[in-house]
Motif scaffolding. Sequence first.
Motif, PDB file in Angstrom:
ATOM      1  N   LYS A  29       6.221  12.779  32.153  1.00 24.23           N
ATOM      2  CA  LYS A  29       5.340  12.023  31.876  1.00 24.23           C
ATOM      3  C   LYS A  29       4.865  11.212  32.238  1.00 24.23           C
ATOM      4  O   LYS A  29       3.123  10.747  31.062  1.00 24.23           O
ATOM      5  N   SER A  30       4.119  11.474  33.065  1.00 22.35           N
ATOM      6  CA  SER A  30       3.446  11.247  34.401  1.00 22.35           C
ATOM      7  C   SER A  30       1.890  11.925  34.067  1.00 22.35           C
ATOM      8  O   SER A  30       0.230  11.384  34.159  1.00 22.35           O
ATOM      9  N   SER A  31       1.899  13.056  33.123  1.00 26.02           N
ATOM     10  CA  SER A  31       0.921  14.236  33.480  1.00 26.02           C
ATOM     11  C   SER A  31       0.528  13.623  31.998  1.00 26.02           C
ATOM     12  O   SER A  31      -0.071  14.905  31.596  1.00 26.02           O
ATOM     13  N   GLY A  32       1.104  12.720  31.423  1.00 20.47           N
ATOM     14  CA  GLY A  32       0.599  12.352  29.785  1.00 20.47           C
ATOM     15  C   GLY A  32       1.231  13.414  28.625  1.00 20.47           C
ATOM     16  O   GLY A  32       0.651  13.764  27.695  1.00 20.47           O
ATOM     17  N   LYS A  33       2.298  14.231  29.215  1.00 15.23           N
ATOM     18  CA  LYS A  33       2.676  15.511  27.968  1.00 15.23           C
ATOM     19  C   LYS A  33       3.803  15.556  27.048  1.00 15.23           C
ATOM     20  O   LYS A  33       4.116  16.086  26.273  1.00 15.23           O
ATOM     21  N   ILE A  34       4.597  14.505  27.503  1.00 14.12           N
ATOM     22  CA  ILE A  34       5.486  14.054  26.184  1.00 14.12           C
ATOM     23  C   ILE A  34       4.961  13.810  24.501  1.00 14.12           C
ATOM     24  O   ILE A  34       5.457  14.388  24.414  1.00 14.12           O
ATOM     25  N   GLY A  35       4.419  14.002  24.516  1.00 16.97           N
ATOM     26  CA  GLY A  35       3.366  13.574  23.375  1.00 16.97           C
ATOM     27  C   GLY A  35       2.822  15.274  22.304  1.00 16.97           C
ATOM     28  O   GLY A  35       3.031  15.504  21.948  1.00 16.97           O
ATOM     29  N   PHE A  36       3.070  16.181  23.806  1.00 17.01           N
ATOM     30  CA  PHE A  36       2.961  17.472  23.240  1.00 17.01           C
ATOM     31  C   PHE A  36       4.306  18.116  22.544  1.00 17.01           C
ATOM     32  O   PHE A  36       4.374  19.344  21.960  1.00 17.01           O
ATOM     33  N   HIS A  76       0.194  27.368  25.140  1.00 14.17           N
ATOM     34  CA  HIS A  76       0.362  27.717  26.254  1.00 14.17           C
ATOM     35  C   HIS A  76       1.172  25.395  26.236  1.00 14.17           C
ATOM     36  O   HIS A  76       2.086  25.478  27.443  1.00 14.17           O
ATOM     37  N   GLU A  77       0.880  25.145  25.877  1.00 11.22           N
ATOM     38  CA  GLU A  77       1.457  23.019  25.754  1.00 11.22           C
ATOM     39  C   GLU A  77       2.706  23.821  25.188  1.00 11.22           C
ATOM     40  O   GLU A  77       3.773  22.805  25.567  1.00 11.22           O
ATOM     41  N   GLN A  78       3.001  24.423  24.086  1.00 11.48           N
ATOM     42  CA  GLN A  78       4.586  24.992  23.456  1.00 11.48           C
ATOM     43  C   GLN A  78       5.575  25.554  24.682  1.00 11.48           C
ATOM     44  O   GLN A  78       6.179  25.519  24.868  1.00 11.48           O
ATOM     45  N   LYS A  79       5.256  26.105  25.146  1.00 10.55           N
ATOM     46  CA  LYS A  79       5.829  27.075  26.474  1.00 10.55           C
ATOM     47  C   LYS A  79       6.283  26.076  27.576  1.00 10.55           C
ATOM     48  O   LYS A  79       6.750  25.494  28.034  1.00 10.55           O
ATOM     49  N   GLU A  80       5.594  25.079  27.694  1.00  6.59           N
ATOM     50  CA  GLU A  80       5.479  24.176  29.193  1.00  6.59           C
ATOM     51  C   GLU A  80       6.488  23.187  28.553  1.00  6.59           C
ATOM     52  O   GLU A  80       7.448  22.489  29.054  1.00  6.59           O
ATOM     53  N   VAL A  81       6.368  23.063  27.101  1.00  6.93           N
ATOM     54  CA  VAL A  81       7.347  21.757  26.258  1.00  6.93           C
ATOM     55  C   VAL A  81       8.480  22.304  26.805  1.00  6.93           C
ATOM     56  O   VAL A  81       9.813  21.453  26.336  1.00  6.93           O
ATOM     57  N   LYS A  82       8.540  23.232  26.467  1.00  5.29           N
ATOM     58  CA  LYS A  82      10.118  24.510  26.508  1.00  5.29           C
ATOM     59  C   LYS A  82      11.091  24.493  27.364  1.00  5.29           C
ATOM     60  O   LYS A  82      12.212  24.600  28.048  1.00  5.29           O
ATOM     61  N   HIS A  83       9.920  24.816  28.429  1.00  6.91           N
ATOM     62  CA  HIS A  83       9.857  24.757  30.227  1.00  6.91           C
ATOM     63  C   HIS A  83      10.865  23.569  30.424  1.00  6.91           C
ATOM     64  O   HIS A  83      11.681  23.373  31.108  1.00  6.91           O
ATOM     65  N   PHE A  84      10.253  22.214  29.636  1.00  7.07           N
ATOM     66  CA  PHE A  84      10.455  20.573  30.427  1.00  7.07           C
ATOM     67  C   PHE A  84      11.721  20.472  29.158  1.00  7.07           C
ATOM     68  O   PHE A  84      12.774  20.220  30.023  1.00  7.07           O
ATOM     69  N   LEU A  85      11.821  21.128  28.319  1.00  6.95           N
ATOM     70  CA  LEU A  85      13.062  20.488  27.327  1.00  6.95           C
ATOM     71  C   LEU A  85      14.784  20.998  27.934  1.00  6.95           C
ATOM     72  O   LEU A  85      15.723  20.975  27.660  1.00  6.95           O
ATOM     73  N   LEU A  86      14.425  22.811  28.074  1.00  9.98           N
ATOM     74  CA  LEU A  86      15.247  23.248  28.796  1.00  9.98           C
ATOM     75  C   LEU A  86      16.140  23.138  30.204  1.00  9.98           C
ATOM     76  O   LEU A  86      16.991  22.794  30.036  1.00  9.98           O
ATOM     77  N   GLY A  87      15.069  22.084  30.774  1.00  9.43           N
ATOM     78  CA  GLY A  87      15.450  22.034  32.194  1.00  9.43           C
ATOM     79  C   GLY A  87      15.758  20.362  31.628  1.00  9.43           C
ATOM     80  O   GLY A  87      16.680  20.204  32.866  1.00  9.43           O
ATOM     81  N   ILE A  88      15.173  19.525  31.139  1.00 11.92           N
ATOM     82  CA  ILE A  88      15.914  18.392  30.633  1.00 11.92           C
ATOM     83  C   ILE A  88      17.457  18.763  30.431  1.00 11.92           C
ATOM     84  O   ILE A  88      18.250  17.380  30.856  1.00 11.92           O
ATOM     85  N   LYS A  89      17.494  19.547  29.984  1.00  9.62           N
ATOM     86  CA  LYS A  89      19.113  19.680  28.967  1.00  9.62           C
ATOM     87  C   LYS A  89      19.853  19.656  30.300  1.00  9.62           C
ATOM     88  O   LYS A  89      21.584  19.593  29.686  1.00  9.62           O
ATOM     89  N   LYS A  90      19.071  21.113  31.324  1.00 12.14           N
ATOM     90  CA  LYS A  90      20.572  20.687  32.106  1.00 12.14           C
ATOM     91  C   LYS A  90      20.421  19.492  33.166  1.00 12.14           C
ATOM     92  O   LYS A  90      21.496  19.259  33.664  1.00 12.14           O
TER      93      LYS A  90
END
Length: 239
Positions: free
Chosen positions: A134-141, A56-70
């Motif tokens: 970052k504020s959700s503490g998920k950068i470390g994921f 689940h964490e890695q799904k969130e990371v993928k969603h975040f990174l692909l969004g950051i790319k845009k």
Amino acid sequence: MAELEVAKSTKKIYDTAQSKEHNAFHKLKEIGMEIAIIIFAVSVSIAFHNWSEERHEQKEVKHFLLGIKKDLRSDIAEMQGDLEAYKNQKKFFGYIAKIPNGQVADKDSIHLNRDFLFNFTGFNGNQGRYQGFKSSGKIGFIENEELQNDILDFYEEDVPLLITSTDFYKAQKLKYADFLFDHVQNYPDGNFLKMISSDPIKNRSKVYLSAVDQIIGNYTMCIKQMEKIITKIDHEYKH
């Protein structure tokens, strides 16, 4: 399922302990087997829970990174426009700084570049997605530590440095504009060309407004860092 196995084994341990049909050695053997089953069931349950949570964490990371790319692609386009504006401003204010004493600026040159005198260029950027993650503490994921560090460096060091340099520039430009408006009569005609060719304006142009190499360098560094992050995200998710 694991809870059911634990409950069954616990009941069997109790029943075996209470049984009068078997000797102590047999009871210990049966109880030992049931304890082993409980340990195995609990271990499997924990491992599955951890795997599910990590997935689940890695799904969130993928969603975040692909969004950051845009976001970064959009920011690159904005920064490239800003960069060209600062390069043109450097040329324009460099021209004003070098007007020979006793001469006035060329009317056509000033007219063509007049917008540079009073407009302001600064990076706005798309930081909402990053700040929320970052504020959700998920950068470390983010498991790729190099990518994680690149993202942190960009948003926490490179962008603030860029904004600090452009804010200083804008402050000087405001003083520049205020001086002009305080001394120019009948703008844009009147004594405008004379004032823009005066020593105070030439000095400000030379010291502050044509000396934008640091800003240009900061923009260039940010663009390279964003391109580097995008390349690493593409490597993580090849599509």
